[in-house]
Design an enzyme around this catalytic site. Structure first.
Site, PDB file in Angstrom:
ATOM      1  N   HIS A 179     -71.829  16.576 -36.530  1.00 54.97           N
ATOM      2  CA  HIS A 179     -73.103  16.068 -37.320  1.00 54.97           C
ATOM      3  C   HIS A 179     -74.115  15.495 -36.426  1.00 54.97           C
ATOM      4  O   HIS A 179     -73.987  14.885 -35.487  1.00 54.97           O
ATOM      5  CB  HIS A 179     -72.359  14.883 -38.130  1.00 54.97           C
ATOM      6  CG  HIS A 179     -71.303  15.526 -39.183  1.00 54.97           C
ATOM      7  ND1 HIS A 179     -71.999  16.061 -40.349  1.00 54.97           N
ATOM      8  CD2 HIS A 179     -70.395  15.376 -39.702  1.00 54.97           C
ATOM      9  CE1 HIS A 179     -71.011  16.450 -41.493  1.00 54.97           C
ATOM     10  NE2 HIS A 179     -69.694  16.166 -40.800  1.00 54.97           N
ATOM     11  N   HIS A 236     -66.753  12.873 -43.488  1.00 58.99           N
ATOM     12  CA  HIS A 236     -65.973  11.923 -42.916  1.00 58.99           C
ATOM     13  C   HIS A 236     -66.867  10.556 -42.757  1.00 58.99           C
ATOM     14  O   HIS A 236     -65.844   9.520 -42.987  1.00 58.99           O
ATOM     15  CB  HIS A 236     -66.040  12.323 -41.432  1.00 58.99           C
ATOM     16  CG  HIS A 236     -64.693  13.228 -40.965  1.00 58.99           C
ATOM     17  ND1 HIS A 236     -64.520  14.532 -41.458  1.00 58.99           N
ATOM     18  CD2 HIS A 236     -63.620  12.885 -40.389  1.00 58.99           C
ATOM     19  CE1 HIS A 236     -63.499  15.296 -41.214  1.00 58.99           C
ATOM     20  NE2 HIS A 236     -62.740  13.990 -40.299  1.00 58.99           N
TER      21      HIS A 236
END
Length: 432
Positions: free
Chosen positions: A246, A199
């Site tokens: 993350h 992303h």
């Protein structure tokens, strides 16, 4: 100095850093005391509990022994505990569940508390800038309404960035941040590995490549373009930490990795685009290359969504490249001559905005319909061809012989439709 750098990297990978950022933004979990102690209070999962990649199909789920919980998503029954910080600040706390359920993994996540709705909606929008619905809308919008050349070259960058990012994840094989202490605001990609954040890579590459491709081609305030690109990048990157998907290190690595890929590929974009458009054998070579990359690029230790996502990206890129070749040969969407550069944005009017919206809405409906039809047709056909039962679609799709051709064919068709069939339709009805 080496020891200091190692400690810095460990600190940036610490899930407690993610959890503290989430708490600062008003996100708190509903973990019970037993869940909070699963990882020994250190945020580092015990050996054997590092990953829970793929949910097993019904009847195959292993029962965990009491007192030996290894649930990386913090799913459990228990009494929710409201965030003390949110309550003390007098904020209105909302209890919600993760945004999207992953039908293949069966991972639905668990409830959590939101103390700041504005940040929740902001970062939800930010993370959607890296998801399929955005891509299936944004890239076609560029070719239907703005600039086909920019769209073609931007997609080349996107394909390579996403492909290399997905492959790197399955080479490094780092787990997602441990939960608890991290709250999983999103669970859709939780079965994938974590390093680097793809992303963050797409959220860096797409806006920066868009800026590089347009700043000499279109007339607009350059500083405004820089501000928009950086805002886009920061929003996507920070949203991945907010979502609990993350670590800070994953995001920083994704950002830097994306910059490296841009530096390498940007000088070659003109050569790649010219080859795709004009070489007689380009369609065969592109389809074969992308299919081979999906088949031989990496092997998974256990199933995750990354293999199918990689095939989807490669199929989309191949379909768009073939469509662009046909457009060039048929002069369906000609690029403006160099004498017209730099291009100027047309004056806004109700008729122009209405025409753009009509193209966009009609086109997206056609693409979504194409995707739905192709999914319904391709899964049973591929299952029949490779001799795998198609009764349990979820189980069948986790088989490589089904997953790779199914995702590649479906999204090849979507990409081809977006860049050739839909523009051809517009040309026939006078909307081009």
């Amino acid at each position: 100095m080496k020891a200091g750098l190692s400690q810095l990297l460990l600190d940036l990978q610490d899930p407690h850093l993610v959890a503290r950022f989430q708490q600062f933004c008003g996100v708190s979990g509903t973990f019970t005391r037993s869940e909070a102690e699963v990882n020994g209070g250190s945020g580092v999962e015990r050996a054997g509990c590092v990953r829970q990649r793929a949910a097993l199909s019904s009847g195959e789920e292993k029962k965990e022994a009491k007192g030996d919980r290894c649930n990386n998503n913090g799913v459990a029954n228990g009494t929710p505990a409201l965030s003390a910080a949110s309550a003390a600040a007098g904020e209105t706390v909302t209890t919600v569940k993760p945004l999207r359920r992953n039908s293949l993994t069966g991972d639905v996540g668990h409830e959590f508390h939101i103390g700041n709705r504005l940040l929740y909606y902001l970062f939800t929008c930010g993370t959607e800038l890296g998801n399929e619905l955005f891509y299936i809308s944004f890239f076609p919008f560029l070719v239907w309404n703005v600039d086909a050349l920019v769209a073609r070259r931007l997609i080349v960058v996107w394909v390579w960035v996403m492909y290399l990012g997905q492959c790197t994840k399955d080479v490094i094989r780092w787990p997602r941040p441990a939960s608890p202490p991290v709250v999983k605001v999103e669970v859709f990609y939780n079965s994938e590995y974590s390093m680097p954040s793809t992303h963050a890579m797409s959220g860096t590459a797409v806006p920066l490549a868009l800026l590089l491709l347009t700043h000499d081609r279109w007339e607009y305030p350059f500083l405004l373009g820089v501000a928009l690109a950086l805002s886009w990048c920061v929003l996507v990157c920070v949203s991945r930490i907010y979502m609990g998907m993350h670590s800070v290190l994953d995001v920083i690595a994704g950002f830097l990795y994306s910059l490296l890929i841009l530096v390498v590929f940007s000088p070659a974009l003109d050569v790649i685009d010219t080859f795709n458009l004009s070489c007689r054998y380009a369609p065969i070579l592109i389809v074969s290359l992308h299919a081979g990359m999906g088949l031989f690029s990496f092997t998974l230790d256990t199933w995750s969504t990354s293999r199918g996502d990689t095939a989807q990206i490669l199929g989309t890129g191949a379909g768009i490249a073939v469509a662009s070749h046909l457009n060039y040969q048929l002069a369906l969407i000609p690029d403006p001559p160099a004498s017209m550069l730099p291009l100027q944005a047309p004056t806004l009017s109700f008729s122009l905005v209405g025409l753009c919206l009509l193209r966009f809405v009609l086109g997206v409906i056609m693409l979504l319909a194409t995707r739905a039809v192709m999914k319904a047709l391709t899964i049973p056909l591929v299952c029949w061809f490779v001799g795998i039962p198609s009764g349990d679609v979820r189980k069948a799709r986790q088989n490589m012989q089904v997953e790779l051709p199914y995702r590649y064919i479906v999204y090849w068709t979507v990409g081809f439709s977006a860049f050739f069939l839909v523009p051809s339709f517009y040309f026939c009805i006078g909307l081009s």
